[in-house]
Design a protein around this motif. Structure first.
Motif, short mmCIF file in Angstrom:
data_model
loop_
_atom_site.label_atom_id
_atom_site.label_comp_id
_atom_site.label_asym_id
_atom_site.label_seq_id
_atom_site.Cartn_x
_atom_site.Cartn_y
_atom_site.Cartn_z
N VAL A 104 0.87 -1.18 0.00
CA VAL A 104 0.00 0.00 0.00
C VAL A 104 0.90 1.22 0.00
N THR A 105 0.74 2.09 -1.02
CA THR A 105 1.57 3.29 -1.14
C THR A 105 0.65 4.49 -1.32
N VAL A 106 0.88 5.52 -0.51
CA VAL A 106 0.11 6.76 -0.61
C VAL A 106 1.09 7.88 -0.96
N ARG A 107 0.87 8.54 -2.12
CA ARG A 107 1.71 9.65 -2.55
C ARG A 107 0.85 10.90 -2.67
N VAL A 108 1.38 12.01 -2.20
CA VAL A 108 0.66 13.29 -2.25
C VAL A 108 1.42 14.25 -3.15
N GLY A 109 0.80 14.65 -4.26
CA GLY A 109 1.40 15.61 -5.17
C GLY A 109 0.85 17.00 -4.94
N GLU A 110 1.16 17.91 -5.90
CA GLU A 110 0.70 19.29 -5.77
C GLU A 110 -0.81 19.40 -5.95
N SER A 111 -1.36 18.62 -6.89
CA SER A 111 -2.79 18.72 -7.16
C SER A 111 -3.52 17.39 -7.10
N MET A 112 -2.79 16.28 -6.91
CA MET A 112 -3.43 14.97 -6.93
C MET A 112 -2.81 14.07 -5.87
N LEU A 113 -3.67 13.38 -5.16
CA LEU A 113 -3.26 12.36 -4.19
C LEU A 113 -3.52 11.00 -4.80
N GLU A 114 -2.56 10.08 -4.68
CA GLU A 114 -2.69 8.76 -5.29
C GLU A 114 -2.38 7.67 -4.28
N MET A 115 -3.28 6.71 -4.18
CA MET A 115 -3.05 5.53 -3.34
C MET A 115 -3.06 4.30 -4.24
N VAL A 116 -1.99 3.48 -4.11
CA VAL A 116 -1.85 2.28 -4.93
C VAL A 116 -1.82 1.07 -4.01
N ILE A 117 -2.70 0.11 -4.28
CA ILE A 117 -2.73 -1.16 -3.54
C ILE A 117 -2.46 -2.25 -4.55
#
Length: 623
Positions: free
Chosen positions: A541-554
């Motif tokens: 499980v990876t949660v990345r926070v960008g400038e305009s988009m948050l992405e979670m990958v499972i």
């Protein structure tokens, strides 16, 4: 009897108007009440037109005179063709920039009957021989000019050469011949140097030259048709076809007369006159086409009714105005900057919403300026469509904002309710049960009855099991660690209880409470399905926070092969196929995920090639 040399290919117009040299005269033609055609446009146009037609009919009937006795059919055709030419000229004179063409058509009609003035005896025979093709001159002028406001340089040179050849050549024939040599009875004739051999040679040379000029006229007309585009081609096609047919008929008629292949000249003239009907009819068709093209605005309105975006309106305008080069730009700064490079030599028109600022810019073929009424009607309809689309988009945006706000309130209310339930269970029921457990423990310590002590112990064990279940229930409703420590810590706590290794890479900072809650429950649902159905040995499980988009990958390394079956479950947001099978994601599980993410204007994407695991990606806007 009409001289044979007068039946020649459609010739060219004479230079009698300033429009020959001044291409800007078109604007002056359509304006000014002093124009001669204005007589029938002022108070009672149809009454004035009727008077002109009656006067023309009487004049043409009188001019033909004895022709009515010799060949009533030919005289009738001549009169009908002449009146149709005049009527067409009157109709065409109502169009801006077409006054000269209208005069050319009307004069062609009048002089067509004057060509048969040789039915009378006297000096009219010589006149007919020299000027018998003047009607063709005016007719050719109209054919080459319409719908332009002036002739091109090549057309002017051609017409000048043709006119000079015809008039000078015929004049030489007259002065070198007699009336009898040209098929007329003895009458006055300006025979300055009669020489039958020279006259016959001139006859063949002049006829042959005019025939070649007729072929040249057909070439010019074909060239116009090939080079013309858009609405102009639609309008002039019947005119060009009619003109070429008339040229061919005139050449054939002149050839027959020159070689005496017909003993009945009037029959040849009759056929030629019937063919000439096509010219004014073609001009009338062109006039009616220009009027009927306005009705294409109804088609435009129907085309943009379903969708009034820039692309749809651009396509509809190109179709209705027959201009594939037409462009429709919005009023953004980038579009306005690009307008400078697209507009040189082009027709530019701004579409406005009422009296307000421009909402779009039309860049079109400059030839459409001749169809200004149609162009303005089309752009007005387009403006209404674009304005309506803007209003609809604004209403839709307002409704969308209301839905988003409503969903956000629902999410906040759900989150608050979960927190309240978790607190009530923790601070109320759990504390009460802990108190009961403590009382049972104290009672067990005080009693000396073994059976009572055993009963108290059994009750204590049951209460502990209930407390454990209650803690799990409270954690499922809303884990306290999520509120206290954030998404990363909450996910770590979840994965510790799973029967397979799961690596967690949480965000470096805290997120909005509603976002953390949505991602947490989506991750819990996805990981539960991995455990149940994926046959995986590990997950991540990876949660990345960008400038305009948050992405979670499972992601897992299981069997993969998740397929999309769009027939199950409720509608989802941003999901390429819902009702997934293979991992137990079908039905409410997947719908719950999509609903949670959709409430945050996010999307869920699942990639699951067979044998290569499954990758679930959740994207949520952030800022």
């Amino acid at each position: 009897m009409r001289a044979t040399i007068s039946s020649l290919p459609p010739p060219l117009p004479l230079r009698f108007s300033r429009t020959w040299r001044d291409g800007g005269a078109a604007g002056r033609e359509g304006t000014g009440r002093s124009g001669r055609l204005g007589i029938w446009r002022r108070r009672r146009p149809w009454l004035a037109a009727t008077e002109i037609l009656v006067a023309t009919g009487c004049f043409c009937a009188l001019v033909q005179g004895p022709q009515w006795r010799e060949s009533a059919a030919l005289a009738t055709v001549n009169l009908a063709v002449s009146l149709l030419f005049v009527f067409t000229g009157l109709m065409l004179g109502r169009e801006p920039g077409q006054r000269v063409t209208a005069w050319a058509l009307m004069l062609a009609g009048v002089f067509r009957c004057v060509d048969f003035v040789d039915a009378w005896s006297g000096p009219w025979h010589a006149y007919t021989l020299v000027f018998g093709g003047v009607d063709r001159l005016f007719g050719a002028w109209a054919l080459l000019r319409y719908p332009n406001s002036a002739l091109s340089r090549l057309q002017r040179w051609y017409l000048a050469v043709f006119a000079g050849w015809m008039l000078a050549g015929r004049a030489l024939i007259v002065v070198t011949s007699t009336a009898q040599w040209n098929g007329y009875p003895p009458s006055w004739w300006p025979a300055l140097m009669p020489d039958q051999q020279l006259s016959d040679a001139l006859n063949y040379v002049v006829h042959g030259g005019e025939g070649l000029c007729g072929i040249g006229l057909m070439a010019l007309l074909m060239n116009r048709l090939i080079r013309t585009r858009g609405l102009d081609r639609i309008v002039i096609t019947p005119i060009i076809v009619a003109g070429i047919a008339a040229v061919i008929a005139a050449i054939v008629s002149a050839t027959m007369m020159m070689f005496s292949l017909s003993s009945t000249p009037n029959g040849a003239y009759l056929v030629e006159g019937v063919v000439d009907f096509a010219i004014p009819v073609a001009f009338l068709i062109a006039v009616l086409q220009r009027l009927l093209l306005i009705k294409n605005v109804t088609e435009l309105t129907a085309q943009v009714a379903a969708g009034g975006d820039i692309g749809a309106v651009r396509g509809a305008l190109r179709s209705v105005l027959h201009d594939p080069t037409l462009d429709l730009l919005d009023t953004s700064e980038s579009s306005l900057r690009a307008l400078g490079s697209r507009s040189p030599g082009r027709l530019v028109s701004y579409i406005r919403a009422g009296q307000g600022a421009p909402i779009a810019v039309v860049v079109a073929d400059p030839l459409l300026a001749r169809y200004r009424e149609l162009f303005d009607a089309a752009t007005t309809a387009s403006g209404l469509a674009l304005q309506n689309a803007q209003l609809q988009a604004r209403v839709a945006q307002e409704k969308l904002e209301q839905v988003r706000a409503s969903r956000a309130r629902i999410m906040e209310a759900e989150l608050a309710e979960r927190r309240r339930l978790e607190r009530d269970l923790h601070d109320g029921v759990q504390q009460h049960l802990l108190g009961i457990t403590a009382g049972l423990t104290a009672a067990k310590a005080k009693t000396s009855d073994p059976e009572a002590a055993a009963a108290f112990g059994q009750a204590g064990m049951s209460l502990k099991a209930v407390l454990a279940e209650l803690r799990d229930l409270a954690h499922g409703i809303h884990p306290a660690v999520l509120s206290q420590s954030g998404l990363g810590a909450a996910l770590e706590e979840v994965t510790e209880r799973l029967p397979l290794p799961v690596s967690v890479h949480g965000p470096a900072r805290r997120l909005d409470a509603s976002v953390e809650a949505a991602l947490y429950f989506v991750a819990c649902e996805a990981l539960a399905n991995v455990v149940k159905h994926a046959n995986a040995t590990s997950a991540m499980v990876t949660v990345r926070v960008g400038e305009s988009m948050l992405e979670m990958v499972i992601a897992d390394d299981g069997i993969g092969g998740v397929t999309a079956d769009a027939g199950q479950g409720p509608a989802t947001h941003g999901l390429p196929g819902h009702g997934l099978a293979g991992h137990g994601l079908a039905g409410h599980g997947l719908a719950n995920m999509a609903d949670r993410v959709g409430a945050l204007d996010g999307e869920v994407v699942i990639v699951s090639p067979p044998g290569r695991g499954t990758r679930l990606v959740v994207r949520v806007p952030c800022g």
